[in-house]
Scaffold this motif. Sequence first.
Motif, mmCIF file in Angstrom:
data_model
loop_
_atom_site.group_PDB
_atom_site.id
_atom_site.type_symbol
_atom_site.label_atom_id
_atom_site.label_comp_id
_atom_site.label_asym_id
_atom_site.label_seq_id
_atom_site.Cartn_x
_atom_site.Cartn_y
_atom_site.Cartn_z
ATOM 1 N N ALA A 39 0.828 -1.210 0.000
ATOM 2 C CA ALA A 39 0.000 0.000 0.000
ATOM 3 C C ALA A 39 0.861 1.257 0.000
ATOM 4 O O ALA A 39 0.552 2.228 -0.705
ATOM 5 C CB ALA A 39 -0.945 -0.011 1.205
ATOM 6 N N ALA A 40 1.941 1.254 0.766
ATOM 7 C CA ALA A 40 2.825 2.423 0.811
ATOM 8 C C ALA A 40 3.475 2.670 -0.553
ATOM 9 O O ALA A 40 3.619 3.824 -0.974
ATOM 10 C CB ALA A 40 3.891 2.233 1.891
ATOM 11 N N ILE A 41 3.851 1.588 -1.236
ATOM 12 C CA ILE A 41 4.438 1.733 -2.569
ATOM 13 C C ILE A 41 3.390 2.259 -3.547
ATOM 14 O O ILE A 41 3.642 3.213 -4.293
ATOM 15 C CB ILE A 41 5.024 0.392 -3.053
ATOM 16 C CG1 ILE A 41 6.243 0.006 -2.194
ATOM 17 C CG2 ILE A 41 5.408 0.461 -4.526
ATOM 18 C CD1 ILE A 41 6.746 -1.420 -2.421
ATOM 19 N N ARG A 42 2.208 1.656 -3.536
ATOM 20 C CA ARG A 42 1.147 2.084 -4.463
ATOM 21 C C ARG A 42 0.695 3.515 -4.214
ATOM 22 O O ARG A 42 0.354 4.239 -5.149
ATOM 23 C CB ARG A 42 -0.045 1.144 -4.360
ATOM 24 C CG ARG A 42 0.202 -0.177 -5.008
ATOM 25 C CD ARG A 42 -1.056 -0.997 -5.112
ATOM 26 N NE ARG A 42 -0.756 -2.237 -5.811
ATOM 27 C CZ ARG A 42 -1.366 -3.372 -5.581
ATOM 28 N NH1 ARG A 42 -2.334 -3.444 -4.690
ATOM 29 N NH2 ARG A 42 -1.035 -4.451 -6.259
ATOM 30 N N ASP A 43 0.672 3.912 -2.941
ATOM 31 C CA ASP A 43 0.238 5.266 -2.590
ATOM 32 C C ASP A 43 1.350 6.298 -2.746
ATOM 33 O O ASP A 43 1.155 7.465 -2.423
ATOM 34 C CB ASP A 43 -0.279 5.296 -1.155
ATOM 35 C CG ASP A 43 -1.545 4.477 -0.972
ATOM 36 O OD1 ASP A 43 -2.215 4.170 -1.983
ATOM 37 O OD2 ASP A 43 -1.867 4.148 0.186
ATOM 38 N N VAL A 46 6.705 6.053 -0.827
ATOM 39 C CA VAL A 46 8.127 5.875 -1.148
ATOM 40 C C VAL A 46 8.252 6.082 -2.656
ATOM 41 O O VAL A 46 7.402 5.640 -3.420
ATOM 42 C CB VAL A 46 8.657 4.487 -0.717
ATOM 43 C CG1 VAL A 46 7.889 3.363 -1.347
ATOM 44 C CG2 VAL A 46 10.129 4.355 -0.994
ATOM 45 N N ARG A 47 9.310 6.796 -3.059
ATOM 46 C CA ARG A 47 9.459 7.137 -4.482
ATOM 47 C C ARG A 47 10.868 6.841 -4.953
ATOM 48 O O ARG A 47 11.815 6.921 -4.185
ATOM 49 C CB ARG A 47 9.148 8.610 -4.695
ATOM 50 C CG ARG A 47 7.719 8.931 -4.368
ATOM 51 C CD ARG A 47 7.407 10.367 -4.604
ATOM 52 N NE ARG A 47 6.046 10.643 -4.137
ATOM 53 C CZ ARG A 47 5.583 11.830 -3.944
ATOM 54 N NH1 ARG A 47 6.327 12.884 -4.163
ATOM 55 N NH2 ARG A 47 4.351 11.997 -3.526
ATOM 56 N N GLY A 48 10.951 6.525 -6.228
ATOM 57 C CA GLY A 48 12.239 6.239 -6.842
ATOM 58 C C GLY A 48 12.474 4.743 -6.892
ATOM 59 O O GLY A 48 12.243 4.031 -5.909
ATOM 60 N N ALA A 49 12.933 4.273 -8.050
ATOM 61 C CA ALA A 49 13.103 2.840 -8.251
ATOM 62 C C ALA A 49 13.981 2.172 -7.201
ATOM 63 O O ALA A 49 13.612 1.120 -6.669
ATOM 64 C CB ALA A 49 13.634 2.567 -9.659
ATOM 65 N N PRO A 50 15.141 2.731 -6.854
ATOM 66 C CA PRO A 50 15.962 2.060 -5.834
ATOM 67 C C PRO A 50 15.247 1.948 -4.485
ATOM 68 O O PRO A 50 15.271 0.894 -3.855
ATOM 69 C CB PRO A 50 17.209 2.929 -5.736
ATOM 70 C CG PRO A 50 17.294 3.625 -7.056
ATOM 71 C CD PRO A 50 15.863 3.874 -7.446
ATOM 72 N N ALA A 51 14.588 3.018 -4.059
ATOM 73 C CA ALA A 51 13.895 3.006 -2.764
ATOM 74 C C ALA A 51 12.714 2.046 -2.788
ATOM 75 O O ALA A 51 12.433 1.360 -1.799
ATOM 76 C CB ALA A 51 13.440 4.413 -2.386
#
Length: 78
Positions: A39-43, A46-51
């Motif tokens: 959910a945190a990734i979809r929302d 957190v941003r940026g491919a490495p993160a």
Amino acid sequence: MAIRPMEWSDRDTLRMLDQRRLPLEEHWLDLETWPEVVAAIRDMAVRGAPAIGVAAAYGVALAALHGADRDEAGAGLA
């Protein structure tokens, strides 16, 4: 001093800096399960491919820690 956007807490949770609230506010999410990481990734907390990759790896670790199905967690985090 740099702020690390993620850390493993001593309570077996992932603490993640909510990047949606930057730069006005420093707010941390305490994620206890792999679906919360999804959910945190979809929302976009957190941003940026490495993160995002690091967050997904922490999600797999949470799945393993709590005895969740690793295949299901891996597919959900992919």
